[in-house]
Structure formats: C-alpha cells, structure tokens
Design a protein around this motif. Structure first.
Motif, PDB file in Angstrom:
ATOM      1  N   TYR A 153     -19.710 -21.852  25.329  1.00 20.61           N
ATOM      2  CA  TYR A 153     -20.303 -22.626  24.520  1.00 20.61           C
ATOM      3  C   TYR A 153     -19.429 -23.332  23.416  1.00 20.61           C
ATOM      4  CZ  TYR A 153     -24.643 -20.865  26.359  1.00 20.61           C
ATOM      5  OH  TYR A 153     -25.583 -20.446  27.341  1.00 20.61           O
ATOM      6  N   PRO A 154     -19.691 -24.410  22.606  1.00 20.64           N
ATOM      7  CA  PRO A 154     -18.885 -24.687  21.548  1.00 20.64           C
ATOM      8  C   PRO A 154     -18.642 -23.579  20.557  1.00 20.64           C
ATOM      9  CG  PRO A 154     -19.944 -26.593  22.304  1.00 20.64           C
ATOM     10  CD  PRO A 154     -20.670 -25.249  23.169  1.00 20.64           C
ATOM     11  N   SER A 155     -19.777 -22.885  20.325  1.00 25.23           N
ATOM     12  CA  SER A 155     -19.717 -21.913  19.229  1.00 25.23           C
ATOM     13  C   SER A 155     -18.732 -20.802  19.652  1.00 25.23           C
ATOM     14  CB  SER A 155     -21.203 -21.349  18.789  1.00 25.23           C
ATOM     15  OG  SER A 155     -21.709 -20.728  19.920  1.00 25.23           O
ATOM     16  N   ASP A 198     -29.270 -25.396  19.889  1.00 27.25           N
ATOM     17  CA  ASP A 198     -29.571 -26.804  20.451  1.00 27.25           C
ATOM     18  C   ASP A 198     -28.194 -27.756  20.472  1.00 27.25           C
ATOM     19  OD1 ASP A 198     -32.049 -26.375  20.939  1.00 27.25           O
ATOM     20  OD2 ASP A 198     -33.134 -27.237  19.034  1.00 27.25           O
ATOM     21  N   ILE A 199     -27.691 -27.388  19.155  1.00 29.34           N
ATOM     22  CA  ILE A 199     -26.112 -28.037  19.237  1.00 29.34           C
ATOM     23  C   ILE A 199     -25.296 -27.738  20.274  1.00 29.34           C
ATOM     24  CG2 ILE A 199     -24.331 -28.203  17.568  1.00 29.34           C
ATOM     25  CD1 ILE A 199     -26.142 -28.251  15.165  1.00 29.34           C
ATOM     26  N   ARG A 254     -26.109 -26.422  23.277  1.00 32.16           N
ATOM     27  CA  ARG A 254     -26.486 -27.137  24.471  1.00 32.16           C
ATOM     28  C   ARG A 254     -26.205 -28.420  24.613  1.00 32.16           C
ATOM     29  NH1 ARG A 254     -31.516 -26.425  23.545  1.00 32.16           N
ATOM     30  NH2 ARG A 254     -31.658 -24.284  24.531  1.00 32.16           N
ATOM     31  N   ALA A 255     -26.214 -29.386  23.603  1.00 27.36           N
ATOM     32  CA  ALA A 255     -26.025 -30.706  23.544  1.00 27.36           C
ATOM     33  C   ALA A 255     -24.517 -30.820  23.763  1.00 27.36           C
ATOM     34  CB  ALA A 255     -26.429 -31.350  22.324  1.00 27.36           C
ATOM     35  N   LEU A 256     -23.835 -30.324  23.027  1.00 30.80           N
ATOM     36  CA  LEU A 256     -22.260 -30.285  23.040  1.00 30.80           C
ATOM     37  C   LEU A 256     -21.633 -29.942  24.381  1.00 30.80           C
ATOM     38  CD1 LEU A 256     -21.226 -29.488  19.501  1.00 30.80           C
ATOM     39  CD2 LEU A 256     -21.400 -31.755  20.415  1.00 30.80           C
ATOM     40  N   THR A 257     -22.212 -28.929  24.821  1.00 32.47           N
ATOM     41  CA  THR A 257     -21.763 -28.212  26.240  1.00 32.47           C
ATOM     42  C   THR A 257     -22.222 -29.364  27.371  1.00 32.47           C
ATOM     43  OG1 THR A 257     -22.234 -26.022  25.429  1.00 32.47           O
ATOM     44  CG2 THR A 257     -21.998 -26.270  27.754  1.00 32.47           C
ATOM     45  N   LYS A 258     -23.346 -29.946  27.131  1.00 32.13           N
ATOM     46  CA  LYS A 258     -23.696 -30.802  28.269  1.00 32.13           C
ATOM     47  C   LYS A 258     -22.776 -32.064  28.286  1.00 32.13           C
ATOM     48  CE  LYS A 258     -28.369 -29.344  29.354  1.00 32.13           C
ATOM     49  NZ  LYS A 258     -29.811 -29.888  29.202  1.00 32.13           N
TER      50      LYS A 258
END
Length: 179
Positions: free
Chosen positions: A151-153, A9-10, A12-16
């Motif tokens: 993705y950020p990760s 979820d994190i 996804r949110a940071l990517t968007k």
C-alpha cells in the motif's frame, strides 16, 4: 477511528490508481525493481562510486551502505515481524504481478527503506550521485505499489525508515564521541 478509516480509503484509492498504469510503465518499473532486489542495484552503485569517485566516492558508498543496512534491519528485521498487514487484495490489480509477491507482512516496504536510505546517505557527500540514485529509488517505491506488493502507506513508512536510518548513520559518530 475516523482518521484510520480515511487513511485506509486513501491507501485504497492510491493503490487502485497505481495499478492502472499502462503496461509499458509497469514493465520498466518491474525491471528496475528486479535490479534492486536483494540490494543488488545499491551495492553495484556503491562499488561504482568507490571505484570511480576517489575519497568522496568511497565515503558516499560506505555511508550509503551503512544506512541501507540499518534500514533493512529496522524494516525487515523488526517492523515486519511486529506488523502483520496483509498485501493489497489481488482483485485490485488488472495484471498478474500481484500473483508474484512475498508472503511476509506488507508493512513496511523494505525495498523502499533501502532505496531511500542509500540515496539519502549518498546525496550530502556526492550530490550528483545522490541525484542519479534518486531516480531508481523513486521508481522502486512506485513499483512496490503498482505491482501490488504494498500500500502507499507501507511505502511512505519505508521511506521514513530510510530517512531515519540515514540520519542515525550520519549522526552516529558525533553521538558516540559525545559520550
């Protein structure tokens, strides 16, 4: 299991959020990433350091390039072969940069691993050069998410690989001589 869902979820949110940066920012980030493609930026920086920096510049350049090579081998040669993570969904990105991305695994970011490794290896020997390199290194990391490549990760893991590679390169002489 719950922790993995929270991390997704994190991510996804940071990517968007990164995908919604103003177009001008995206163009600047893309230009810096293009210079860093195939480690051109870091090799150019190493050449400038070696030429202009005397003994300190040559040492910083050699250490930076060694750490970069280790980071590339670990991220692209090992981790990407073991992990098969798809790139972020194209529909998350309101721009067409997500159409032009590699087919390889998203995990981890090899660009970020190389940028962080080079910068972190240069900084102890020549702090001013390390500070200068930190700016495009951070821009490369941000661009990898903003463009839809990672993705950020993936970027965070690439940074950890870069730091670990630097640690190994800076410690290797002592570790070898100890045995």
């Amino acid at each position: 299991m719950r922790l993995m869902a929270q991390l997704r979820d994190i991510d996804r949110a940071l990517t968007k959020q990164a995908a919604r940066m103003p177009p001008g920012v995206g163009r600047v980030l893309s230009a810096v990433e293009e210079m860093a493609e195939s480690t051109k930026l870091w090799c150019g920086a190493a050449a400038a350091m070696a030429w202009l920096g005397g003994w300190r510049g040559r040492k910083a350049a050699a250490t930076g390039l060694a750490a970069l090579v280790v980071a590339q081998l670990v991220s692209n040669g090992l981790c990407k072969q073991l992990a098969d993570r798809p790139r972020p969904p194209k529909e998350w990105f309101p721009h067409d940069e997500a159409d032009d991305r590699p087919d390889s695994s998203s995990f981890p970011s090899g660009h970020t691993a190389a940028a962080v490794a080079f910068t972190a290896a240069v900084a102890p020997t020549w702090p001013a050069a390390g500070a200068v390199c930190a700016v495009p290194a951070a821009m490369v990391a941000l661009e990898r998410v903003q463009s839809g490549a990672h993705y950020p990760s993936d970027v965070a893991t690439g940074a950890a690989i870069g730091l670990s590679s630097t640690w190994l390169i800076r410690r290797a002489p002592r570790l070898i001589l100890r045995h």
